[in-house]
Write a protein that holds these residues in place. Structure first.
Motif, PDB file in Angstrom:
ATOM      1  N   VAL A   1     -60.769  18.001 106.531  1.00  0.00           N
ATOM      2  CA  VAL A   1     -60.132  19.260 106.141  1.00  0.00           C
ATOM      3  C   VAL A   1     -59.396  19.909 107.312  1.00  0.00           C
ATOM      4  CG1 VAL A   1     -60.566  21.537 105.091  1.00  0.00           C
ATOM      5  CG2 VAL A   1     -61.903  19.581 104.377  1.00  0.00           C
ATOM      6  N   SER A   2     -59.551  19.371 108.517  1.00  0.00           N
ATOM      7  CA  SER A   2     -58.934  19.992 109.690  1.00  0.00           C
ATOM      8  C   SER A   2     -57.420  20.196 109.557  1.00  0.00           C
ATOM      9  CB  SER A   2     -59.236  19.160 110.943  1.00  0.00           C
ATOM     10  OG  SER A   2     -60.602  19.283 111.286  1.00  0.00           O
ATOM     11  N   PRO A   3     -56.646  19.223 109.013  1.00  0.00           N
ATOM     12  CA  PRO A   3     -55.209  19.481 108.850  1.00  0.00           C
ATOM     13  C   PRO A   3     -54.926  20.672 107.942  1.00  0.00           C
ATOM     14  CG  PRO A   3     -55.683  17.140 108.609  1.00  0.00           C
ATOM     15  CD  PRO A   3     -57.002  17.838 108.631  1.00  0.00           C
ATOM     16  N   VAL A   4     -55.696  20.787 106.847  1.00  0.00           N
ATOM     17  CA  VAL A   4     -55.524  21.911 105.925  1.00  0.00           C
ATOM     18  C   VAL A   4     -55.919  23.214 106.601  1.00  0.00           C
ATOM     19  CG1 VAL A   4     -56.224  22.873 103.693  1.00  0.00           C
ATOM     20  CG2 VAL A   4     -55.959  20.402 103.963  1.00  0.00           C
ATOM     21  N   SER A   5     -56.957  23.155 107.414  1.00  0.00           N
ATOM     22  CA  SER A   5     -57.423  24.358 108.111  1.00  0.00           C
ATOM     23  C   SER A   5     -56.347  24.917 109.021  1.00  0.00           C
ATOM     24  CB  SER A   5     -58.678  24.019 108.930  1.00  0.00           C
ATOM     25  OG  SER A   5     -59.109  25.135 109.662  1.00  0.00           O
ATOM     26  N   GLY A   6     -55.656  24.027 109.752  1.00  0.00           N
ATOM     27  CA  GLY A   6     -54.595  24.482 110.638  1.00  0.00           C
ATOM     28  C   GLY A   6     -53.461  25.145 109.875  1.00  0.00           C
ATOM     29  N   VAL A   7     -53.055  24.521 108.759  1.00  0.00           N
ATOM     30  CA  VAL A   7     -51.976  25.081 107.946  1.00  0.00           C
ATOM     31  C   VAL A   7     -52.409  26.396 107.320  1.00  0.00           C
ATOM     32  CG1 VAL A   7     -50.525  24.699 105.913  1.00  0.00           C
ATOM     33  CG2 VAL A   7     -50.980  22.810 107.484  1.00  0.00           C
ATOM     34  N   LEU A   8     -53.652  26.447 106.814  1.00  0.00           N
ATOM     35  CA  LEU A   8     -54.167  27.661 106.173  1.00  0.00           C
ATOM     36  C   LEU A   8     -54.247  28.811 107.169  1.00  0.00           C
ATOM     37  CD1 LEU A   8     -55.214  28.494 103.357  1.00  0.00           C
ATOM     38  CD2 LEU A   8     -57.528  28.070 104.195  1.00  0.00           C
ATOM     39  N   THR A   9     -54.663  28.496 108.395  1.00  0.00           N
ATOM     40  CA  THR A   9     -54.723  29.519 109.438  1.00  0.00           C
ATOM     41  C   THR A   9     -53.347  30.099 109.720  1.00  0.00           C
ATOM     42  OG1 THR A   9     -56.627  28.425 110.466  1.00  0.00           O
ATOM     43  CG2 THR A   9     -55.406  29.978 111.825  1.00  0.00           C
ATOM     44  N   ASP A  10     -52.337  29.243 109.734  1.00  0.00           N
ATOM     45  CA  ASP A  10     -50.967  29.703 109.967  1.00  0.00           C
ATOM     46  C   ASP A  10     -50.474  30.616 108.854  1.00  0.00           C
ATOM     47  OD1 ASP A  10     -50.760  28.403 112.354  1.00  0.00           O
ATOM     48  OD2 ASP A  10     -49.653  26.687 111.577  1.00  0.00           O
ATOM     49  N   ASN A  11     -50.970  30.398 107.628  1.00  0.00           N
ATOM     50  CA  ASN A  11     -50.398  31.082 106.470  1.00  0.00           C
ATOM     51  C   ASN A  11     -51.180  32.300 105.995  1.00  0.00           C
ATOM     52  OD1 ASN A  11     -47.950  29.457 105.203  1.00  0.00           O
ATOM     53  ND2 ASN A  11     -49.360  27.951 106.048  1.00  0.00           N
ATOM     54  N   ILE A  12     -52.514  32.303 106.094  1.00  0.00           N
ATOM     55  CA  ILE A  12     -53.262  33.470 105.609  1.00  0.00           C
ATOM     56  C   ILE A  12     -53.921  34.250 106.739  1.00  0.00           C
ATOM     57  CG2 ILE A  12     -53.721  32.261 103.443  1.00  0.00           C
ATOM     58  CD1 ILE A  12     -56.679  32.131 104.277  1.00  0.00           C
ATOM     59  N   GLY A  13     -53.963  33.697 107.950  1.00  0.00           N
ATOM     60  CA  GLY A  13     -54.468  34.444 109.086  1.00  0.00           C
ATOM     61  C   GLY A  13     -55.787  33.926 109.630  1.00  0.00           C
ATOM     62  N   LEU A  14     -56.078  34.296 110.870  1.00  0.00           N
ATOM     63  CA  LEU A  14     -57.284  33.844 111.571  1.00  0.00           C
ATOM     64  C   LEU A  14     -58.550  34.424 110.948  1.00  0.00           C
ATOM     65  CD1 LEU A  14     -55.872  34.335 115.157  1.00  0.00           C
ATOM     66  CD2 LEU A  14     -56.471  32.145 114.171  1.00  0.00           C
ATOM     67  N   ARG A  15     -58.562  35.737 110.738  1.00  0.00           N
ATOM     68  CA  ARG A  15     -59.753  36.396 110.202  1.00  0.00           C
ATOM     69  C   ARG A  15     -60.123  35.868 108.824  1.00  0.00           C
ATOM     70  NH1 ARG A  15     -58.952  42.884 111.266  1.00  0.00           N
ATOM     71  NH2 ARG A  15     -60.128  43.028 113.228  1.00  0.00           N
ATOM     72  N   GLN A  16     -59.134  35.803 107.936  1.00  0.00           N
ATOM     73  CA  GLN A  16     -59.393  35.393 106.559  1.00  0.00           C
ATOM     74  C   GLN A  16     -59.910  33.961 106.485  1.00  0.00           C
ATOM     75  OE1 GLN A  16     -56.807  36.941 107.755  1.00  0.00           O
ATOM     76  NE2 GLN A  16     -55.961  38.501 106.367  1.00  0.00           N
ATOM     77  N   THR A  17     -59.303  33.074 107.283  1.00  0.00           N
ATOM     78  CA  THR A  17     -59.727  31.667 107.262  1.00  0.00           C
ATOM     79  C   THR A  17     -61.144  31.515 107.803  1.00  0.00           C
ATOM     80  OG1 THR A  17     -57.416  31.031 107.641  1.00  0.00           O
ATOM     81  CG2 THR A  17     -59.073  29.331 107.933  1.00  0.00           C
ATOM     82  N   THR A  18     -61.455  32.215 108.889  1.00  0.00           N
ATOM     83  CA  THR A  18     -62.801  32.145 109.466  1.00  0.00           C
ATOM     84  C   THR A  18     -63.839  32.689 108.492  1.00  0.00           C
ATOM     85  OG1 THR A  18     -61.836  32.501 111.660  1.00  0.00           O
ATOM     86  CG2 THR A  18     -64.216  32.746 111.455  1.00  0.00           C
ATOM     87  N   PHE A  19     -63.549  33.834 107.868  1.00  0.00           N
ATOM     88  CA  PHE A  19     -64.487  34.435 106.912  1.00  0.00           C
ATOM     89  C   PHE A  19     -64.722  33.505 105.729  1.00  0.00           C
ATOM     90  CE2 PHE A  19     -65.820  37.057 103.385  1.00  0.00           C
ATOM     91  CZ  PHE A  19     -66.706  37.957 103.960  1.00  0.00           C
ATOM     92  N   LEU A  20     -63.635  32.935 105.198  1.00  0.00           N
ATOM     93  CA  LEU A  20     -63.762  32.004 104.076  1.00  0.00           C
ATOM     94  C   LEU A  20     -64.611  30.799 104.465  1.00  0.00           C
ATOM     95  CD1 LEU A  20     -62.847  31.210 101.207  1.00  0.00           C
ATOM     96  CD2 LEU A  20     -60.835  30.135 102.235  1.00  0.00           C
ATOM     97  N   GLY A  21     -64.396  30.271 105.672  1.00  0.00           N
ATOM     98  CA  GLY A  21     -65.187  29.137 106.136  1.00  0.00           C
ATOM     99  C   GLY A  21     -66.663  29.463 106.250  1.00  0.00           C
ATOM    100  N   GLY A  22     -66.977  30.631 106.821  1.00  0.00           N
ATOM    101  CA  GLY A  22     -68.379  31.046 106.935  1.00  0.00           C
ATOM    102  C   GLY A  22     -69.039  31.208 105.588  1.00  0.00           C
ATOM    103  N   ALA A  23     -68.305  31.762 104.612  1.00  0.00           N
ATOM    104  CA  ALA A  23     -68.859  31.971 103.271  1.00  0.00           C
ATOM    105  C   ALA A  23     -69.154  30.645 102.582  1.00  0.00           C
ATOM    106  CB  ALA A  23     -67.878  32.802 102.437  1.00  0.00           C
ATOM    107  N   ILE A  24     -68.227  29.687 102.688  1.00  0.00           N
ATOM    108  CA  ILE A  24     -68.426  28.387 102.038  1.00  0.00           C
ATOM    109  C   ILE A  24     -69.571  27.616 102.703  1.00  0.00           C
ATOM    110  CG2 ILE A  24     -67.364  26.146 101.572  1.00  0.00           C
ATOM    111  CD1 ILE A  24     -64.681  27.585 101.320  1.00  0.00           C
ATOM    112  N   ALA A  25     -69.619  27.646 104.048  1.00  0.00           N
ATOM    113  CA  ALA A  25     -70.672  26.914 104.769  1.00  0.00           C
ATOM    114  C   ALA A  25     -72.060  27.465 104.439  1.00  0.00           C
ATOM    115  CB  ALA A  25     -70.418  26.995 106.274  1.00  0.00           C
ATOM    116  N   SER A  26     -72.229  28.781 104.505  1.00  0.00           N
ATOM    117  CA  SER A  26     -73.539  29.377 104.217  1.00  0.00           C
ATOM    118  C   SER A  26     -73.902  29.211 102.750  1.00  0.00           C
ATOM    119  CB  SER A  26     -73.541  30.860 104.602  1.00  0.00           C
ATOM    120  OG  SER A  26     -72.527  31.568 103.911  1.00  0.00           O
ATOM    121  N   GLY A  27     -72.901  29.317 101.851  1.00  0.00           N
ATOM    122  CA  GLY A  27     -73.179  29.117 100.424  1.00  0.00           C
ATOM    123  C   GLY A  27     -73.617  27.693 100.129  1.00  0.00           C
TER     124      GLY A  27
END
Length: 468
Positions: A101-127
């Motif tokens: 997923v790393s390629p998607v993560s880089g693109v997603l970070t560029d498009n929706i922002g650092l905070r939003q991508t990190t928060f989404l990642g933390g939510a999915i991992a803990s869930g």
């Protein structure tokens, strides 16, 4: 050159992104870009947050060997003939998904922002980790929740947790990035003992829930990741795939060769992490610390990243040769693991050596990507590399588990796991034989144009001075 590489993954990427969007639409800036502060209370807090994000994510993944023993014992109690392979598959999916997923993560970070991508990642991992605690007897669901979901969340949180550092540091970015990346090494030392203590006291269900709570801290760290560069207001006219993905990377022969042989090398990379604890438990005296070898890899890897990161910045150092040495050494050390049976001290020595060269391999990924693909292509170059590597990282431990179930012996799995890194180290010599790429030619042309423009400007100034 580490500072240059990591800076290119953030600041230059943002500048290029803005430039590309100017071609596709109208960009209105509400202010200038602030330069990195290289210090200050907020910058140091963000550095610590990045350290903990890396540690939490990869500390759990690298310590999977502790949970592997639990899943293996449960499968064995049901007389499952493929217990080793199935138990390994859960952790393999976790590691593989992070890379995939790393390629998607880089693109997603560029498009929706650092905070939003990190928060989404933390939510999915803990869930994913929380859901795993309710399905500990179902391997298929565990592969989805612990494997895919935790790996997906980890990938989404990992990229922005490093990218944010480029917004607050420039001069010290190499050292700060090394400190943040060392979080995975520090947590790899601590987590096996923590997970083992939780298993003894709370059983596996509550252990997974504790890990879910720990992973949820990433969502809190996300609020700290406020980028300094102001986001431009953009009106899009048309966006193509070429605007999102850097297709030119795949025309770079050196990059294609580099990615291909690294992927081959990583078929055996994750095998020791998964099987080490069970290997020590079954082949050494009772009372031997089953978690110490993994801790040795983590400690030595941290030192290796710092040492080889410094060496890689020295002039006239060939970084690809260094990475070849690291792969060859990792492969050799992996093949020597079965011969340590009955000699615990030698096992510790070999795992320390594995850790040192593991740190070398990881520390050189960014600098080599920068060398081969340039400043503009480095971000997605690393992302695509990690995506390709997800395949061997997922399949390697599973195949080793099938061999282990068939022969009921650790010698053949470890010997075979050491072969791909040796092959990969030799195969990387092909980079020297590859032709110059269009990207490299384009870079030289750009440099020549800049030189010509500078000379013309200087000549014009001289004329102005001469004119009466």
């Amino acid at each position: 050159m580490i500072e240059d590489v990591e800076s290119s993954l953030v600041s230059t990427k943002i500048d290029n992104k803005s430039g590309n969007k100017q071609q596709n639409g109208t960009v209105n800036h509400e202010g200038g870009n602030k330069p990195p502060a290289d210090g200050g209370s907020r910058a140091w807090v963000i550095m610590l947050a990045s350290f903990f994000c890396n540690g939490i994510l990869f500390g759990v993944i690298n310590s999977y060997g502790v949970l592997y023993s639990e899943f293996y014992d449960k499968l064995q109690s049901r007389n499952d003939s493929r217990a080793s392979g199935k138990a390994a598959l859960i952790g393999s999916f976790s590691m593989g998904t992070v890379f995939f997923v790393s390629p998607v993560s880089g693109v997603l970070t560029d498009n929706i922002g650092l905070r939003q991508t990190t928060f989404l990642g933390g939510a999915i991992a803990s869930g994913g980790m929380l859901l795993s605690s309710f399905f500990i007897d179902d391997i298929v669901i565990l592969c989805i929740t612990y494997g895919v979901m935790y790996g997906l969340g980890g990938a989404l949180a990992y990229t922005p947790s490093l990218a944010i550092l480029g917004h607050y540091f420039k001069k010290y970015l190499g050292k700060v990035n090394g400190f943040a990346a060392a979080g995975s090494s520090v947590f790899t030392i601590v987590m096996p003992y923590l997970i083992d203590a939780c298993l003894r006291r709370f059983e596996i269900e509550w252990t997974l829930r504790i890990l879910a709570l720990q992973s949820s801290l990433i969502m809190l760290f996300a609020f700290l990741f406020k980028p300094i560069t102001l986001t431009p207001q953009i009106k899009y006219k048309k966006t193509t795939i070429a605007d999102i993905f850097n297709i030119a990377l795949f025309k770079n022969y050196k990059y294609v060769i580099w990615v291909s042989f690294i992927a081959i090398s990583l078929f055996g990379y994750f095998v020791p992490y998964v099987y080490m604890l069970k290997f020590v438990e079954l082949n050494f005296e009772k009372g031997s610390d089953t978690k110490l070898p993994i801790m040795c890899i983590g400690v030595a890897s941290g030192f290796g990243r710092l040492i080889f990161g410094y060496i890689a910045d020295l002039p006239k150092v060939n970084r690809i040769y260094m990475q070849q040495l690291s792969f060859f050494s990792i492969g050799l050390m992996t093949m020597l693991l079965p011969f340590t049976v009955g000699h615990y001290a030698w096992l510790v020595v070999i795992t320390l050596a594995m850790g040192i060269f593991d740190g070398c391999f990881i520390a050189l990924l960014g600098p080599i990507a920068f060398d081969i693909c340039g400043r503009e292509g480095a971000t997605q170059a690393i992302g695509f590399l990690l995506g390709v590597c997800s395949i061997p990282l997922t399949l390697g431990p599973y195949i080793a588990g099938i061999i282990l179930d068939t022969y009921n012996n650790y010698t053949l799995p470890f010997m075979l796991a050491g072969v791909p890194p040796v092959i990969g180290s030799i195969g990387l010599f092909a980079i020297k034989c590859s032709p110059k790429t269009s990207i490299q030619n384009k870079t030289k042309q750009t440099q020549n144009i800049k030189v010509d423009a500078t000379e013309k400007e200087s000549f014009a100034l001289q004329e102005d001075v001469i004119k009466p």
